[in-house]
Design an enzyme around this catalytic site. Structure first.
Site, short mmCIF file in Angstrom:
data_model
loop_
_atom_site.label_atom_id
_atom_site.label_comp_id
_atom_site.label_asym_id
_atom_site.label_seq_id
_atom_site.Cartn_x
_atom_site.Cartn_y
_atom_site.Cartn_z
N ASP A 172 0.84 -1.20 0.00
CA ASP A 172 0.00 0.00 0.00
C ASP A 172 0.88 1.25 0.00
OD1 ASP A 172 -2.38 -1.36 0.29
OD2 ASP A 172 -3.10 -0.06 1.89
N HIS A 210 10.52 -9.09 4.76
CA HIS A 210 10.14 -7.70 4.55
C HIS A 210 11.04 -6.79 5.41
CE1 HIS A 210 7.51 -4.12 4.51
NE2 HIS A 210 7.02 -4.65 3.40
N PHE A 221 7.72 2.38 -0.89
CA PHE A 221 8.73 2.60 0.17
C PHE A 221 9.28 4.02 0.19
CE2 PHE A 221 9.03 -2.06 -0.56
CZ PHE A 221 8.67 -2.49 0.70
N TYR A 248 1.96 4.77 1.71
CA TYR A 248 1.90 5.27 3.08
C TYR A 248 0.62 6.09 3.25
CZ TYR A 248 6.93 4.17 3.25
OH TYR A 248 8.14 3.52 3.22
#
Length: 221
Positions: free
Chosen positions: A65, A187, A78, A67
């Site tokens: 998703d 992750h 990211f 932020y």
């Protein structure tokens, strides 16, 4: 939702825009942006594609998703806007860069310079309602971004796919590993990284080693 996307991607994805799911998605996103604060800004929804044309794709990083905090998302997974505090996952990405390729920890969390070199920073879902993680999931974005990955896998060769965490691994399950280099790890989120599933994966140096081996220019991370 006007699809402001570079011509190379428009050509590759042209069949998607007239499909019922994309029309439904467009209507949903327009209504959400009118009724609520949503991220990223409308002009940045397709930033990943506009900073990295289809022809230029050398590396793909798959996020989940955008932020959902104010002014964070800039359309690249990211990545955050200049001047924004680095989220925990991005901090761990930069820490791995430090130990992997001895790169100084950067002051800005904006990853546009990666995208401009051929790194497609692709979120599975391209929009989100403010402060509500996952709020735009299962509305059609995942189908669209599945097609993006599929087109890259089918129409290109020797692309490096970096699949971080279980979600990205599932998302990239149909990548043709005979044609492409797929690197997987945990992750970079603190939960995964602190259990030893992220740090030390050396994905940045491994990516450049591979690119160099096939005669492509390395990424200046």
């Amino acid at each position: 939702m006007e699809v402001k996307i570079s011509e190379s991607w428009k050509t590759v994805l042209k069949d998607e825009y007239s499909k019922p799911y994309f029309n439904d998605l467009t209507r949903f996103v327009k209504e959400e942006y009118i009724a609520h604060a949503c991220y990223p800004r409308g002009a940045e929804i397709f930033s990943a594609f506009n900073h990295c044309s289809f022809d230029d794709v050398k590396v793909v990083i798959i996020g989940q998703d955008p932020y959902h905090g104010e002014n964070q998302a800039n359309g690249l997974c990211f990545s955050v806007h200049d001047g924004i505090k680095h989220p925990p996952s991005l901090i761990n990405i930069f820490k791995e860069l430090q130990t992997d390729i001895n790169k100084k920890y950067p002051s800005s969390g904006n990853l546009e310079h990666w995208a401009d070199q051929g790194v497609l920073l692709l979120n599975a879902t391209l929009t989100v309602k403010a402060h509500q993680a996952g709020s735009h999931q299962r509305k059609g974005w995942e189908q669209f971004t599945d097609v993006v990955i599929q087109k890259i896998s089918e129409q290109k060769e020797h692309v490096v796919f970096l699949l971080w965490g279980g979600f990205a691994k599932k998302k990239g399950a149909k990548i043709n590993t005979l044609k492409h280099q797929v690197l997987t790890s945990g992750h970079p989120s603190p939960l995964s990284a602190n259990r030893g599933y992220w740090f030390g994966n050396k994905h940045f140096s491994k990516t450049n080693t591979y690119l160099k081996s096939i005669g492509k220019e390395e990424i200046s991370w």
